[in-house]
Motif scaffolding. Structure first.
Motif, mmCIF file in Angstrom:
data_model
loop_
_atom_site.group_PDB
_atom_site.id
_atom_site.type_symbol
_atom_site.label_atom_id
_atom_site.label_comp_id
_atom_site.label_asym_id
_atom_site.label_seq_id
_atom_site.Cartn_x
_atom_site.Cartn_y
_atom_site.Cartn_z
ATOM 1 N N ILE A 64 60.295 63.934 51.923
ATOM 2 C CA ILE A 64 60.466 65.245 51.495
ATOM 3 C C ILE A 64 61.727 65.459 50.518
ATOM 4 N N GLY A 65 61.735 65.643 49.323
ATOM 5 C CA GLY A 65 62.663 65.853 48.510
ATOM 6 C C GLY A 65 63.204 64.427 48.138
ATOM 7 N N GLN A 116 54.541 74.133 58.152
ATOM 8 C CA GLN A 116 55.859 73.897 58.694
ATOM 9 C C GLN A 116 55.979 72.084 58.458
ATOM 10 N N SER A 166 61.353 58.186 46.970
ATOM 11 C CA SER A 166 61.415 59.791 46.373
ATOM 12 C C SER A 166 61.493 59.693 44.812
ATOM 13 N N HIS A 219 55.954 65.634 41.278
ATOM 14 C CA HIS A 219 56.639 66.969 41.327
ATOM 15 C C HIS A 219 56.916 67.307 39.422
ATOM 16 N N ASN A 276 54.619 75.401 41.629
ATOM 17 C CA ASN A 276 54.736 76.427 42.657
ATOM 18 C C ASN A 276 53.627 76.178 43.882
ATOM 19 N N GLN A 298 54.936 68.524 45.751
ATOM 20 C CA GLN A 298 56.060 68.431 46.748
ATOM 21 C C GLN A 298 55.609 68.913 48.112
ATOM 22 N N LEU A 299 56.375 68.212 49.333
ATOM 23 C CA LEU A 299 55.909 68.840 50.571
ATOM 24 C C LEU A 299 56.898 69.936 50.860
ATOM 25 N N THR A 300 56.388 71.074 50.866
ATOM 26 C CA THR A 300 57.125 72.229 51.211
ATOM 27 C C THR A 300 56.378 73.190 51.715
ATOM 28 N N PRO A 301 56.896 74.199 52.798
ATOM 29 C CA PRO A 301 55.862 75.210 53.314
ATOM 30 C C PRO A 301 55.503 76.154 52.435
ATOM 31 N N TYR A 341 53.074 75.289 49.991
ATOM 32 C CA TYR A 341 52.473 74.496 49.243
ATOM 33 C C TYR A 341 51.230 74.030 49.840
#
Length: 465
Positions: A19-20, A37, A361, A369, A379, A383-386, A388
């Motif tokens: 994550i990031g 989440q 990473s 990314h 957008n 990446q692992l983001t809520p 997405y």
């Protein structure tokens, strides 16, 4: 790891989730194909309603976005096609590809040809697929209609492309295209080699790789990139150098960015994995354009990646039928220039990168990314983001395997990597929450979608950029 093909995942847990810039234990909660989440393992409480897929110590990271893939359909499906290319992608942890406007027939250089491409791709894609358009002489008035139809951007050649139906552009064509692209937010990709008249070379044995290498010297890339930089600074249109093979133009690129040029650059797995000194005579499966250069040049590319001067790494998957590689004669001057590697990009990169101090990473940044950013998918992909897309690759970075012909899912199995032992084995690939590949097997129904960019159409029609 019990992964049923086609199953819809709701909760994925691992001790190594990227994550990031961080790798840590985490639980990913998925709803309606999106990441809902991401929780720490300690803060997640299991419920009877949600079946947890615990992958243990396997790495979970965003699916790879390979923004440089030649699928060749329609027209040259004996070389490759959407069915086989996207299967190979899924087997390699790639959840999104961006199809190049050549070597299909017709090329994606008009709105009509783009619509034909979309029809041919429908129902055949095992991963999500976006599309580049092409810039050729005289098609500048097709560019905005193609933007409105959803292409990710455009590619052009500054030298013969290898196929006659996709001619290279000259300065007047580039100025005409740049004027059309100004204000659209779109991007123009350059095959950055240019014929240089004052360079001469001795014609030697065409089966020796050194003969081919001296026919495409570094100065061809340097002079092409110098021309791209001038255009980029003049028009302030996003420009991108594809498959940088030479380290020599890196200083020019850095200076251009400092001067305000919106310029990005990629390199490929073959330029980072292979060295000219190791290519045997007659081994035309190693031919690509620009050429694979020496080991010292390769190390300079790795250093530029680490310093952030090269933005991303792609496959430039460019297959053909075995006869076009001229294996019988071993003649590099006559063989098709292109390397097949779509399925093996992740382990190719990691096998070398982990020895040079790169972290997990960095894999996400360079293979997922930044490639998503290039084609305006950042957008929702990379990446692992809520919010997405729940595109995941689950893989074992410590496990080694050997590339054997029976493992290869590209239509044509010819590759310079045959027999190579790599580190980093893909266990499973998840597309928008559904398992499309696991343990060497595929979900039989293609679940990939066409990724068009309709937001640009709204910007162009309303005048809002």
């Amino acid at each position: 790891m019990d992964l049923k093909l086609g199953s819809t995942l709701s909760v994925v847990r691992s001790t190594r989730v990227v994550i990031g810039d961080q790798v840590s234990p985490a639980v990913i909660i998925i709803k309606d194909g999106k990441i809902h989440q991401i929780l720490s393992s300690s803060s997640y409480s299991e419920t009877d309603e949600c079946q947890v897929l615990d992958v243990g110590n396997s790495v979970v990271m965003p699916g790879i976005v390979d923004s440089h893939v030649h699928v060749n359909e329609p027209g040259r499906t004996t070389w490759e096609g959407f069915w086989t290319a996207t299967k190979a992608a899924a087997a390699g942890g790639v959840t999104t590809i961006v199809d190049m406007p050549l070597n299909s027939i017709p090329p994606t250089t008009t709105l009509s040809n783009f619509h034909e491409k979309l029809r041919e791709a429908t129902g055949k894609c095992f991963v999500d697929t976006a599309f580049w358009g092409g810039v050729i002489p005289g098609n500048e008035y097709e560019l905005r209609p193609m933007i409105q139809a959803g292409v990710a951007g455009f590619k052009c050649f500054l030298i013969h492309s290898g196929v006659d139906e996709f001619p290279h552009v000259v300065d007047c064509d580039l100025h005409a295209a740049m004027k059309q692209l100004q204000g659209t937010g779109s991007v123009l990709l350059f095959h950055a080699e240019r014929e240089v008249t004052h360079v001469s070379f001795t014609v030697l044995d065409p089966t020796h790789y050194s003969t081919f290498l001296q026919s495409r010297p570094d100065v061809m890339e340097v002079e092409a990139i110098r021309a791209v930089i001038e255009l980029c600074l003049q028009y302030q249109v996003r420009c991108h150098i594809v498959h940088l093979s030479s380290a020599e133009p890196l200083k020019l690129i850095l200076e251009a960015r400092l001067a305000g040029a919106p310029l990005t650059v990629e390199t490929t797995h073959h330029y980072l994995s292979l060295s000219a000194e190791d290519i045997p005579a007659g081994a035309t499966q190693f031919k690509c354009c620009p050429p694979i250069r020496g080991s010292n040049n390769k190390e300079q590319l790795w250093n530029a990646l680490k310093a952030g001067h090269i933005d991303m790494v792609v496959s430039d998957h460019s297959p053909c039928t075995p006869d076009l590689k001229k294996l019988n004669s071993g003649d590099f001057s006559e063989a098709w220039g292109g390397i097949s590697s779509l399925q093996f990009g992740l382990p190719l990169f990691w096998s070398s990168a982990c020895q040079r101090g790169f972290q997990l990473s960095d894999v996400v940044r360079l293979l997922s990314h930044n490639t998503a950013q290039l084609c305006d998918l950042a957008n929702r992909k990379g990446q692992l983001t809520p919010g997405y897309d729940a595109d995941l690759v689950i893989w074992d970075p410590e496990r080694e395997f050997q590339i054997e012909e029976e493992l290869i899912h590209h239509k044509n199995k010819l590759t310079p990597y045959l027999g190579l032992t790599l580190r980093g084995c893909v266990c499973a690939t998840v597309l928008r929450g559904r398992v499309v590949y696991s343990g060497g097997h595929f979900y039989p129904q293609p679940l990939g979608k066409h990724l068009l960019l309709p937001q640009r159409m709204n910007q162009l029609t309303t005048g809002v950029i």
